[in-house]
Design an enzyme around this catalytic site. Structure first.
Site, mmCIF file in Angstrom:
data_model
loop_
_atom_site.group_PDB
_atom_site.id
_atom_site.type_symbol
_atom_site.label_atom_id
_atom_site.label_comp_id
_atom_site.label_asym_id
_atom_site.label_seq_id
_atom_site.Cartn_x
_atom_site.Cartn_y
_atom_site.Cartn_z
ATOM 1 N N LYS A 57 -28.597 10.407 -31.655
ATOM 2 C CA LYS A 57 -28.580 11.130 -32.922
ATOM 3 C C LYS A 57 -27.517 10.499 -33.795
ATOM 4 O O LYS A 57 -26.557 9.908 -33.295
ATOM 5 C CB LYS A 57 -28.224 12.608 -32.704
ATOM 6 C CG LYS A 57 -28.806 13.529 -33.730
ATOM 7 C CD LYS A 57 -30.289 13.732 -33.480
ATOM 8 C CE LYS A 57 -30.903 14.773 -34.359
ATOM 9 N NZ LYS A 57 -32.238 15.153 -33.855
HETATM 10 P P1 NAD Z 1 -35.295 19.598 -43.551
HETATM 11 O O1 NAD Z 1 -34.053 19.089 -44.148
HETATM 12 O O2 NAD Z 1 -36.608 19.005 -43.941
HETATM 13 O O3 NAD Z 1 -35.404 21.179 -43.767
HETATM 14 C C1 NAD Z 1 -34.396 22.064 -43.401
HETATM 15 C C2 NAD Z 1 -34.744 23.441 -43.933
HETATM 16 O O4 NAD Z 1 -33.790 24.381 -43.438
HETATM 17 C C3 NAD Z 1 -34.697 23.528 -45.459
HETATM 18 O O5 NAD Z 1 -35.755 24.346 -45.914
HETATM 19 C C4 NAD Z 1 -33.361 24.211 -45.711
HETATM 20 O O6 NAD Z 1 -33.328 24.930 -46.925
HETATM 21 C C5 NAD Z 1 -33.312 25.159 -44.534
HETATM 22 N N1 NAD Z 1 -31.976 25.664 -44.257
HETATM 23 C C6 NAD Z 1 -30.817 24.960 -44.187
HETATM 24 N N2 NAD Z 1 -29.804 25.802 -43.924
HETATM 25 C C7 NAD Z 1 -30.335 27.043 -43.846
HETATM 26 C C8 NAD Z 1 -29.789 28.323 -43.631
HETATM 27 N N3 NAD Z 1 -28.485 28.494 -43.432
HETATM 28 N N4 NAD Z 1 -30.629 29.393 -43.604
HETATM 29 C C9 NAD Z 1 -31.955 29.233 -43.805
HETATM 30 N N5 NAD Z 1 -32.530 28.037 -44.028
HETATM 31 C C10 NAD Z 1 -31.717 26.957 -44.040
HETATM 32 O O7 NAD Z 1 -35.066 19.450 -41.946
HETATM 33 P P2 NAD Z 1 -36.177 19.453 -40.817
HETATM 34 O O8 NAD Z 1 -36.542 18.042 -40.521
HETATM 35 O O9 NAD Z 1 -37.239 20.434 -41.146
HETATM 36 O O10 NAD Z 1 -35.339 19.971 -39.562
HETATM 37 C C11 NAD Z 1 -35.142 21.349 -39.296
HETATM 38 C C12 NAD Z 1 -34.709 21.529 -37.851
HETATM 39 O O11 NAD Z 1 -35.702 20.985 -36.973
HETATM 40 C C13 NAD Z 1 -33.410 20.820 -37.459
HETATM 41 O O12 NAD Z 1 -32.761 21.589 -36.466
HETATM 42 C C14 NAD Z 1 -33.889 19.527 -36.852
HETATM 43 O O13 NAD Z 1 -32.941 18.962 -35.968
HETATM 44 C C15 NAD Z 1 -35.116 20.025 -36.109
HETATM 45 N N6 NAD Z 1 -36.107 19.002 -35.773
HETATM 46 C C16 NAD Z 1 -36.672 18.233 -36.754
HETATM 47 C C17 NAD Z 1 -37.659 17.316 -36.398
HETATM 48 C C18 NAD Z 1 -38.379 16.509 -37.435
HETATM 49 O O14 NAD Z 1 -39.390 15.876 -37.083
HETATM 50 N N7 NAD Z 1 -37.987 16.506 -38.688
HETATM 51 C C19 NAD Z 1 -38.041 17.156 -35.061
HETATM 52 C C20 NAD Z 1 -37.448 17.960 -34.088
HETATM 53 C C21 NAD Z 1 -36.487 18.885 -34.468
#
Ligand code: NAD
Length: 421
Positions: free
Chosen positions: A107
């Site tokens: 990461k």
């Molecule tokens: P992103 O940046 O596309 O979206 C994040 C979302 O979370 C946004 O809508 C943001 O407004 C919201 N957010 C942030 N802080 C917040 C809070 N305090 N309360 C409510 N909402 C909040 O990120 P993503 O890629 O969707 O990732 C989200 C999660 O999923 C992370 O934990 C990431 O590690 C995990 N993840 C992502 C992927 C991927 O393929 N992108 C894969 C596995 C896990």
């Protein structure tokens, strides 16, 4: 190993200790399994639009190199540190091993708030980060992907920067890039689709009908938005709550996803400003009644404060590390069992399709979306069944079962390879 500190690393350490105890792993082997192999920190000077030169902190942690290259997302977030990045790299290792991918976990990211950067500044930060990482990454060493605060465009800049240094296009250096640059169809949607598939399996397992089920999704980014839309349109679940960092909405009758998507597309992807009537507090939303609760935003949102008050039947962990060990202990003791789909299983669709993307780039042979989705479902189905079986046999929670499967594979690899020299 005191560079790894803070609440998120402590959580990864505590979870590992519980699993290591369950598996009877001797103390002598534990540090070797837990602590990341490499941790890289860089100072990144970037010219800002106002003429200043700002120095950002960049990180990359590679957890283990035992079974192949490392693989993991890149996070642009304000308070990023080695503790958070290290924990996420460790979880990534257990996840890859659980679903049978030939990777160790990694990461990385930059301590910055991407929302405050102009597009030019974001590009400069992205390119500088990849440039600083060139000595440490490679298609057979460490492959990056998107995470919180990064997206396909950032991956395109990473790929371009790396390729310019090599003198030829190296698509396989990152996954989650645009399809036009060697990305795979189905990657952008993969994590959310995987969550929806596993929620459908969990509903079957506890004998609930999808048509009668409701869901609340926290996070409306790459993961949360696709999870919500797929749950609604493909599985038939009614979405009653949605939240991002700007607003939270709840309506027991169901939220109109089409209208909300139209709003977010027109407003920088955020939920704020869509409705006044359906507004609710972000924390309050998590304890509203629903069949499925999907935290898909950040770590540590299900804590000892709200775990006893959740009113869901299924907790589908889209985010990494949304539930603290103290909350786990409360969930384990609740009479009205909540079916937990642990993060390393629930959001594994993302890295599975990233793996497909890497394989396609290495072979220069591209698959159809039907093939991608079919293979994704096969892998998720096998992992879902293995976790359920292990949980039953060992009489442990789904989280311990999933982690035990992952940790065991990494441990077996280390034992077979031995200790060099
Ligand atoms: P992103 O940046 O596309 O979206 C994040 C979302 O979370 C946004 O809508 C943001 O407004 C919201 N957010 C942030 N802080 C917040 C809070 N305090 N309360 C409510 N909402 C909040 O990120 P993503 O890629 O969707 O990732 C989200 C999660 O999923 C992370 O934990 C990431 O590690 C995990 N993840 C992502 C992927 C991927 O393929 N992108 C894969 C596995 C896990």
């Amino acid at each position: 190993m005191d560079i790894y500190s803070g609440p998120v690393f402590e959580m990864a350490r505590q979870q590992f200790r519980t699993v290591a105890d369950h598996l009877g792993i001797p103390e002598n082997e534990r540090d070797r399994l837990l602590y990341p192999k490499r941790a890289i920190a860089v100072a990144m000077p970037v010219n800002m639009d106002d003429g200043r030169t700002r120095v950002f902190r960049g990180y990359r942690v590679q957890h283990h190199l035992t079974l192949g290259p490392t693989k993991g997302g890149t996070r642009f977030a304000p308070n990023l540190d080695f503790g958070e990045v290290g924990a996420l790299a460790i979880w990534m290792s257990w996840k890859c091993a659980l679903v049978g991918l030939p990777y160790g976990g990694a990461k990385g990211g930059v301590a910055c708030d991407p929302r405050t950067l102009s597009k030019r500044e974001l590009e400069a930060v992205s390119r500088r980060y990849m440039q600083e990482m060139i000595p440490f990454v490679g298609p057979h060493t460490d492959i990056m992907a998107p995470d919180l605060g990064t997206n396909e465009q950032v991956m395109a800049w990473f790929m371009d920067t790396y390729s310019m240094f090599q003198g030829h296009a190296v698509a396989e250096i990152v996954t989650g890039k645009p399809v036009a640059l060697g990305g795979t169809v189905g990657r952008r949607e993969a994590t959310g689709r995987g969550i929806a598939y596993l929620v459908a399996r969990a509903l079957e397992a506890i004998k609930l009908k999808a048509a009668a089920a409701t869901a609340i999704v926290q996070g409306f980014g790459n993961v949360g938005a696709v999870a919500a839309v797929t749950l609604a349109r493909r599985i038939g679940v009614r979405i009653v709550g949605l939240a991002d960092h700007t607003a939270a909405y709840y309506d027991a009758k169901g939220l109109p996803l089409d209208a909300i998507e139209t709003h977010t597309h027109a407003h920088d992807g955020v939920l704020a400003g869509w409705s006044k009537e359906m507004l609710i507090g972000g924390n309050e939303l998590l304890t509203q009644p629903c069949t499925v609760l999907v935290p898909a935003a950040i770590e540590q949102v299900i804590t000892e404060k709200n775990a006893g008050h959740l009113r869901c039947r299924i907790l589908a962990e889209g985010a990494n590390g949304p539930t603290t060990p103290a909350a786990d202990a409360i969930l384990d003791q609740r009479q009205d069992e909540i079916f937990v789909i642990p993060d390393i299983l629930c959001n594994s669709g993302g890295v599975v399709v990233s793996y497909f993307e890497w394989v396609q780039d290495l072979q220069q042979l591209f698959w159809t979306e039907t093939e991608v989705n079919h293979r994704l479902e096969q892998i998720l189905e096998a992992a879902f069944q293995q976790v359920a079986r292990r949980g039953r046999n060992d009489r442990v929670s789904n989280r311990i079962a999933a982690m035990a499967l992952g940790v065991e594979k990494v441990r077996a690899g280390k034992q077979l390879r031995g200790l060099f020299p």
